[in-house]
Design a protein around this motif. Structure first.
Motif, mmCIF file in Angstrom:
data_model
loop_
_atom_site.group_PDB
_atom_site.id
_atom_site.type_symbol
_atom_site.label_atom_id
_atom_site.label_comp_id
_atom_site.label_asym_id
_atom_site.label_seq_id
_atom_site.Cartn_x
_atom_site.Cartn_y
_atom_site.Cartn_z
ATOM 1 N N GLU A 118 -6.701 49.185 -5.414
ATOM 2 C CA GLU A 118 -7.329 47.867 -5.519
ATOM 3 C C GLU A 118 -6.377 46.820 -4.954
ATOM 4 N N VAL A 119 -6.915 45.816 -4.288
ATOM 5 C CA VAL A 119 -6.109 44.716 -3.761
ATOM 6 C C VAL A 119 -6.406 43.474 -4.602
ATOM 7 N N VAL A 120 -5.331 42.850 -5.106
ATOM 8 C CA VAL A 120 -5.464 41.577 -5.811
ATOM 9 C C VAL A 120 -4.836 40.497 -4.945
ATOM 10 N N GLU A 121 -5.256 39.269 -5.146
ATOM 11 C CA GLU A 121 -4.781 38.183 -4.294
ATOM 12 C C GLU A 121 -3.270 37.978 -4.410
ATOM 13 N N ASN A 122 -2.746 37.970 -5.627
ATOM 14 C CA ASN A 122 -1.324 37.705 -5.853
ATOM 15 C C ASN A 122 -0.836 38.653 -6.947
ATOM 16 N N GLY A 123 -0.034 39.629 -6.569
ATOM 17 C CA GLY A 123 0.429 40.651 -7.505
ATOM 18 C C GLY A 123 1.290 40.112 -8.632
ATOM 19 N N ILE A 124 2.134 39.134 -8.341
ATOM 20 C CA ILE A 124 2.995 38.573 -9.378
ATOM 21 C C ILE A 124 2.162 37.810 -10.397
ATOM 22 N N LEU A 125 1.222 37.018 -9.924
ATOM 23 C CA LEU A 125 0.324 36.302 -10.834
ATOM 24 C C LEU A 125 -0.480 37.287 -11.672
ATOM 25 N N TYR A 126 -0.985 38.328 -11.048
ATOM 26 C CA TYR A 126 -1.763 39.350 -11.753
ATOM 27 C C TYR A 126 -0.914 40.005 -12.853
ATOM 28 N N ASN A 127 0.353 40.270 -12.555
ATOM 29 C CA ASN A 127 1.274 40.833 -13.534
ATOM 30 C C ASN A 127 1.399 39.897 -14.742
ATOM 31 N N PHE A 128 1.613 38.610 -14.485
ATOM 32 C CA PHE A 128 1.718 37.650 -15.585
ATOM 33 C C PHE A 128 0.424 37.575 -16.399
ATOM 34 N N GLN A 129 -0.709 37.653 -15.721
ATOM 35 C CA GLN A 129 -1.987 37.606 -16.432
ATOM 36 C C GLN A 129 -2.137 38.806 -17.364
ATOM 37 N N LEU A 130 -1.697 39.970 -16.906
ATOM 38 C CA LEU A 130 -1.751 41.153 -17.774
ATOM 39 C C LEU A 130 -0.781 41.009 -18.948
ATOM 40 N N GLN A 131 0.392 40.442 -18.693
ATOM 41 C CA GLN A 131 1.341 40.223 -19.782
ATOM 42 C C GLN A 131 0.754 39.287 -20.839
ATOM 43 N N LYS A 132 0.031 38.273 -20.397
ATOM 44 C CA LYS A 132 -0.606 37.358 -21.352
ATOM 45 C C LYS A 132 -1.656 38.071 -22.200
ATOM 46 N N LYS A 133 -2.196 39.162 -21.664
ATOM 47 C CA LYS A 133 -3.168 39.956 -22.419
ATOM 48 C C LYS A 133 -2.486 40.971 -23.330
ATOM 49 N N GLY A 134 -1.151 40.990 -23.330
ATOM 50 C CA GLY A 134 -0.418 41.877 -24.214
ATOM 51 C C GLY A 134 0.120 43.141 -23.572
ATOM 52 N N TYR A 135 0.018 43.274 -22.258
ATOM 53 C CA TYR A 135 0.550 44.445 -21.574
ATOM 54 C C TYR A 135 2.068 44.454 -21.644
ATOM 55 N N LYS A 136 2.643 45.636 -21.829
ATOM 56 C CA LYS A 136 4.087 45.808 -21.741
ATOM 57 C C LYS A 136 4.418 45.895 -20.252
#
Length: 140
Positions: A118-136
């Motif tokens: 899958e391609v996301v627009e911005n990988g770093i932003l996507y990482n932070f968004q997952l962290q906000k959802k509780g991802y380790k």
């Protein structure tokens, strides 16, 4: 003056109550993971880790995503380098993600990215968004 103080206390209690409710909405019943990597060969130890965590967590194992970004992002279009990792990731239940920002910056043809990634627009932003959802999260 008493009305002002009383109103301020009520407002603060309301805000803190709303924050507590929002924090409780995150599902902590599952362990979700995200790894940000810059090199395709690092997928080998990442996938082994995912398999071990899946066995260790049992029913508590949730989602495992790997975000690939950086100057070596073009390696994901090299079938010799990525094919085995795609197969292993699918077997392990790991989702591979490509950073669209990196693809653009390093002029990688998006049509050559395997359909399994899958391609996301911005990988770093996507990482932070997952962290906000509780991802380790960890970055390599």
């Amino acid at each position: 003056m008493k009305t002002y103080i009383f109103s301020s206390v009520i407002l603060m209690l309301t805000l803190f109550g709303a924050l507590n409710t929002q924090a409780q909405q995150i599902d902590n019943a599952k362990n979700n993971y995200v790894v940000l990597t810059k090199k395709v060969p690092q997928l080998q130890p990442i996938l082994l880790t995912a398999e071990s965590l899946k066995a260790e967590d049992g029913e508590a194992f949730g989602d495992f995503q790997v975000i690939i970004c950086g100057k070596e992002i073009g390696d994901i279009t090299d079938t010799e380098k990525i094919s085995d990792f795609i197969i292993k990731a699918e077997k392990a239940g790991v989702q591979l993600i490509a950073c669209g920002f990196s693809l653009n910056k390093f002029k990688v043809d998006k049509t050559k990215v395997p359909k399994e990634i899958e391609v996301v627009e911005n990988g770093i932003l996507y990482n932070f968004q997952l962290q906000k959802k509780g991802y380790k999260s960890i970055s390599l």
